[in-house]
Design a protein around this motif. Sequence first.
Motif, PDB file in Angstrom:
ATOM      1  N   GLY A   1       0.708  -1.958   4.158  1.00  0.00           N
ATOM      2  CA  GLY A   1       1.479  -0.734   3.940  1.00  0.00           C
ATOM      3  C   GLY A   1       2.390  -0.525   5.127  1.00  0.00           C
ATOM      4  N   ARG A   2       1.774  -0.148   6.243  1.00  0.00           N
ATOM      5  CA  ARG A   2       2.497   0.148   7.477  1.00  0.00           C
ATOM      6  C   ARG A   2       3.510  -0.949   7.838  1.00  0.00           C
ATOM      7  NH1 ARG A   2       0.151   3.245  11.547  1.00  0.00           N
ATOM      8  NH2 ARG A   2      -1.883   2.789  10.652  1.00  0.00           N
TER       9      ARG A   2
ATOM     10  N   LYS B   1       0.548   4.291  -0.101  1.00  0.00           N
ATOM     11  CA  LYS B   1       0.237   5.489   0.701  1.00  0.00           C
ATOM     12  C   LYS B   1       1.081   5.529   1.968  1.00  0.00           C
ATOM     13  CE  LYS B   1      -3.384   3.232   0.778  1.00  0.00           C
ATOM     14  NZ  LYS B   1      -4.758   2.888   0.495  1.00  0.00           N
TER      15      LYS B   1
ATOM     16  N   HIS C   1     -11.242  -3.592   3.272  1.00  0.00           N
ATOM     17  CA  HIS C   1     -10.127  -3.112   4.113  1.00  0.00           C
ATOM     18  C   HIS C   1     -10.779  -2.745   5.434  1.00  0.00           C
ATOM     19  CE1 HIS C   1      -6.529  -1.052   5.441  1.00  0.00           C
ATOM     20  NE2 HIS C   1      -7.272  -0.006   5.729  1.00  0.00           N
TER      21      HIS C   1
ATOM     22  N   ASP D   1      -0.508  -1.008  -4.320  1.00  0.00           N
ATOM     23  CA  ASP D   1      -1.819  -0.373  -4.247  1.00  0.00           C
ATOM     24  C   ASP D   1      -1.569   1.117  -4.400  1.00  0.00           C
ATOM     25  OD1 ASP D   1      -3.493   1.365  -2.688  1.00  0.00           O
ATOM     26  OD2 ASP D   1      -3.690  -0.034  -1.042  1.00  0.00           O
TER      27      ASP D   1
ATOM     28  N   ARG E   1       1.394  12.485  12.885  1.00  0.00           N
ATOM     29  CA  ARG E   1       0.548  11.434  13.482  1.00  0.00           C
ATOM     30  C   ARG E   1       0.161  11.739  14.920  1.00  0.00           C
ATOM     31  NH1 ARG E   1       1.575   6.625  14.069  1.00  0.00           N
ATOM     32  NH2 ARG E   1      -0.448   5.808  13.424  1.00  0.00           N
TER      33      ARG E   1
ATOM     34  N   MET F   1       2.740  11.766   4.758  1.00  0.00           N
ATOM     35  CA  MET F   1       1.762  12.754   5.213  1.00  0.00           C
ATOM     36  C   MET F   1       2.442  14.067   5.608  1.00  0.00           C
ATOM     37  SD  MET F   1      -1.240  10.654   7.150  1.00  0.00           S
ATOM     38  CE  MET F   1      -0.362  10.364   8.657  1.00  0.00           C
TER      39      MET F   1
ATOM     40  N   GLU G   1      -2.891  -6.172   1.133  1.00  0.00           N
ATOM     41  CA  GLU G   1      -2.320  -4.845   0.848  1.00  0.00           C
ATOM     42  C   GLU G   1      -1.641  -4.236   2.074  1.00  0.00           C
ATOM     43  OE1 GLU G   1      -5.687  -3.389  -2.380  1.00  0.00           O
ATOM     44  OE2 GLU G   1      -5.946  -2.918  -0.263  1.00  0.00           O
TER      45      GLU G   1
ATOM     46  N   ARG H   1     -15.230  -2.743  -3.805  1.00  0.00           N
ATOM     47  CA  ARG H   1     -14.928  -2.521  -2.395  1.00  0.00           C
ATOM     48  C   ARG H   1     -16.192  -2.760  -1.571  1.00  0.00           C
ATOM     49  NH1 ARG H   1     -10.928   1.310   0.827  1.00  0.00           N
ATOM     50  NH2 ARG H   1     -11.680   0.745   2.893  1.00  0.00           N
TER      51      ARG H   1
ATOM     52  N   SER I   1      -6.791  -0.235  10.286  1.00  0.00           N
ATOM     53  CA  SER I   1      -5.328  -0.177  10.256  1.00  0.00           C
ATOM     54  C   SER I   1      -4.785  -0.378  11.660  1.00  0.00           C
ATOM     55  CB  SER I   1      -4.914   1.187   9.702  1.00  0.00           C
ATOM     56  OG  SER I   1      -3.604   1.154   9.221  1.00  0.00           O
TER      57      SER I   1
ATOM     58  N   GLY J   1      -5.304  -4.124   3.826  1.00  0.00           N
ATOM     59  CA  GLY J   1      -4.144  -4.090   4.724  1.00  0.00           C
ATOM     60  C   GLY J   1      -4.607  -3.977   6.155  1.00  0.00           C
ATOM     61  N   GLY J   2      -3.770  -3.367   6.994  1.00  0.00           N
ATOM     62  CA  GLY J   2      -4.174  -3.120   8.373  1.00  0.00           C
ATOM     63  C   GLY J   2      -3.379  -3.857   9.424  1.00  0.00           C
TER      64      GLY J   2
ATOM     65  N   TYR K   1       3.526   6.430   7.015  1.00  0.00           N
ATOM     66  CA  TYR K   1       2.618   7.552   7.264  1.00  0.00           C
ATOM     67  C   TYR K   1       3.301   8.723   7.958  1.00  0.00           C
ATOM     68  CZ  TYR K   1      -0.712   3.934   5.997  1.00  0.00           C
ATOM     69  OH  TYR K   1      -1.374   2.920   5.324  1.00  0.00           O
TER      70      TYR K   1
ATOM     71  N   TYR L   1      -3.681  11.821  15.506  1.00  0.00           N
ATOM     72  CA  TYR L   1      -4.234  10.644  16.202  1.00  0.00           C
ATOM     73  C   TYR L   1      -3.697  10.464  17.620  1.00  0.00           C
ATOM     74  CZ  TYR L   1      -3.879   9.436  11.164  1.00  0.00           C
ATOM     75  OH  TYR L   1      -3.864   9.458   9.804  1.00  0.00           O
TER      76      TYR L   1
ATOM     77  N   ALA M   1       0.862  -1.188   0.000  1.00  0.00           N
ATOM     78  CA  ALA M   1       0.000   0.000   0.000  1.00  0.00           C
ATOM     79  C   ALA M   1       0.898   1.237   0.000  1.00  0.00           C
ATOM     80  CB  ALA M   1      -0.913  -0.008   1.221  1.00  0.00           C
TER      81      ALA M   1
HETATM   82  N1  LLP Z   1      -5.551  -0.920   1.527  1.00  0.00           N
HETATM   83  C1  LLP Z   1      -6.442   0.077   1.635  1.00  0.00           C
HETATM   84  C2  LLP Z   1      -7.595   0.110   0.761  1.00  0.00           C
HETATM   85  C3  LLP Z   1      -6.228   1.097   2.580  1.00  0.00           C
HETATM   86  O1  LLP Z   1      -7.121   2.083   2.677  1.00  0.00           O
HETATM   87  C4  LLP Z   1      -5.087   1.063   3.406  1.00  0.00           C
HETATM   88  C5  LLP Z   1      -4.828   2.108   4.392  1.00  0.00           C
HETATM   89  C6  LLP Z   1      -4.180  -0.011   3.245  1.00  0.00           C
HETATM   90  C7  LLP Z   1      -4.449  -0.984   2.294  1.00  0.00           C
HETATM   91  C8  LLP Z   1      -2.914  -0.141   4.055  1.00  0.00           C
HETATM   92  O2  LLP Z   1      -3.170  -0.267   5.415  1.00  0.00           O
HETATM   93  P1  LLP Z   1      -1.948  -0.554   6.431  1.00  0.00           P
HETATM   94  O3  LLP Z   1      -1.432  -1.939   6.145  1.00  0.00           O
HETATM   95  O4  LLP Z   1      -0.904   0.459   6.162  1.00  0.00           O
HETATM   96  O5  LLP Z   1      -2.563  -0.432   7.753  1.00  0.00           O
HETATM   97  N2  LLP Z   1      -2.670   7.568   8.152  1.00  0.00           N
HETATM   98  C9  LLP Z   1      -3.053   6.530   9.088  1.00  0.00           C
HETATM   99  C10 LLP Z   1      -3.308   5.212   8.387  1.00  0.00           C
HETATM  100  C11 LLP Z   1      -4.365   5.300   7.319  1.00  0.00           C
HETATM  101  C12 LLP Z   1      -4.554   4.015   6.568  1.00  0.00           C
HETATM  102  C13 LLP Z   1      -5.428   4.237   5.383  1.00  0.00           C
HETATM  103  N3  LLP Z   1      -5.600   3.099   4.551  1.00  0.00           N
HETATM  104  C14 LLP Z   1      -1.974   6.394  10.144  1.00  0.00           C
HETATM  105  O6  LLP Z   1      -1.002   7.129  10.103  1.00  0.00           O
HETATM  106  O7  LLP Z   1      -2.109   5.593  11.068  1.00  0.00           O
END
Ligand code: LLP
Length: 432
Positions: A293-294, A67, A208, A86, A331, A395, A291, A156, A211, A248-249, A391, A335, A65
């Motif tokens: 990311g983190r 982002k 999804h 992603d 962050r 960000m 997916e 989705r 996170s 993800g998450g 992030y 948060y 991911a």
């Molecule tokens: N897939 C989708 C559709 C998502 O919306 C996200 C995260 C991921 C995958 C990746 O999730 P991860 O594995 O990174 O948890 N800015 C916030 C986190 C926002 C996550 C948004 N979507 C933070 O700094 O905690």
Amino acid sequence: MFVSDALSINEKNHLTVGGCDAVELAKKYGTPLYVLDETAMRRAAALYRDSIDKFYGGRGLVFYASKALCCLEVLRIVNSEGLGADVVSGGELYTALKAGMPAERLCMHGNNKTYDELVYAIESGVGRIVVDNAPELEAISAICAERGLCQKVLFRIKPGIDAHTHNFIMTGQIDSKFGFALETGEARDIVLKALSLPGVEVGGVHCHIGSQIHELEPFRRAAEVLVGFIADIKDETGYEMKELNLGGGYGVMYTEADDPIEFDKYIEAVSLVLKDTCEKRGVSLPFVMMEPGRSIVAAAGVTLYTVGAIKDIPNVRRYVSVDGGMCDNPRYILYQSEYTALVANRAGDKPVQKVTVAGRCCESGDLVGENMPLQSVAAGDTLAVLTTGAYNYSMASNYNRVPRSAMVMTRNGESRLIVRRETYEDLVRNDI
Ligand code: LLP
């Protein structure tokens, strides 16, 4: 003691990241400085990739991911590990393509993709677009029909699982801006509509659920719910969707309060549920996608700051100010996220106090953290904040006209610049 195995302490009692002395990195590249260890990042990516082979016979693909942290070098590494990405905007798509990522390994997301972004994604040949709403589906169909193309889409779905409350309330997630609800019949309706449209191939479903999750159960439940939906559609129409993207998450360790699960355990747990549910419902095992990311970049990253003013407010708190803050890591202000910090030039010493680490921006809320255990600290020390790979840079902002920080990548004791520090000239580049 450390949240990441990229970190260690050398004979000078200095923190090392990927074998590089953090104090030397701060001197060489300046601060604030994002440091990302290539080995740690590759290890996390490989663990996800290999877990699909090990537990699910290789019938799947991991999408990073982007982002979480998007820049050319990070995407080149993701690509070289055989992962997809992603992307959620034209900008992330552009970066991934420019990094050499094959378009078919890209998955395009977004709850409000613009028409131009859809054209860009389709003309680039992205492997999958995750459809979020009905007008978007119609736009994809029209764009493809005009060009004689056919785009694979996933939908989705809001599976009605609230991963954060530990309470799997089946209606709890209807109030989300993302995707189609199951309970209301919206999800069924959009799939049936897509089956009747030209220019789209109905690939499957996506969800999804949140996170920074530290549990397996919400993922098992999501897999079960979505396979149930695939089976319901098959029963009704005879059409079997072949793909399942679980988003993800997956959580990481920011402080000792976090207890993350080994990343391969997720696919192990989900694989069992998929085998079981597919058999029960008479559908074939879907091609599975995740997916993360983190969890691919967070623990590989450290931010280095130089300590400036220290202010004691008797009986209240001690503020330790650093040369960054919400500009490079928003962050806390968004948060109230917690981090682990240490004085990099006294890394092995025991913490002797609890401090509030303050940023440099004109906002009282611009903190890196409160009540952070810290070694003795003085102006000029290098402060390291751990687990900042995700992030933070992605960000970052130019609030107060602060130039964005540089990023270096470490690997086996070597470092290289991967994102240049912004200059004052960069700040006025688009001003007219
Ligand atoms: N897939 C989708 C559709 C998502 O919306 C996200 C995260 C991921 C995958 C990746 O999730 P991860 O594995 O990174 O948890 N800015 C916030 C986190 C926002 C996550 C948004 N979507 C933070 O700094 O905690």
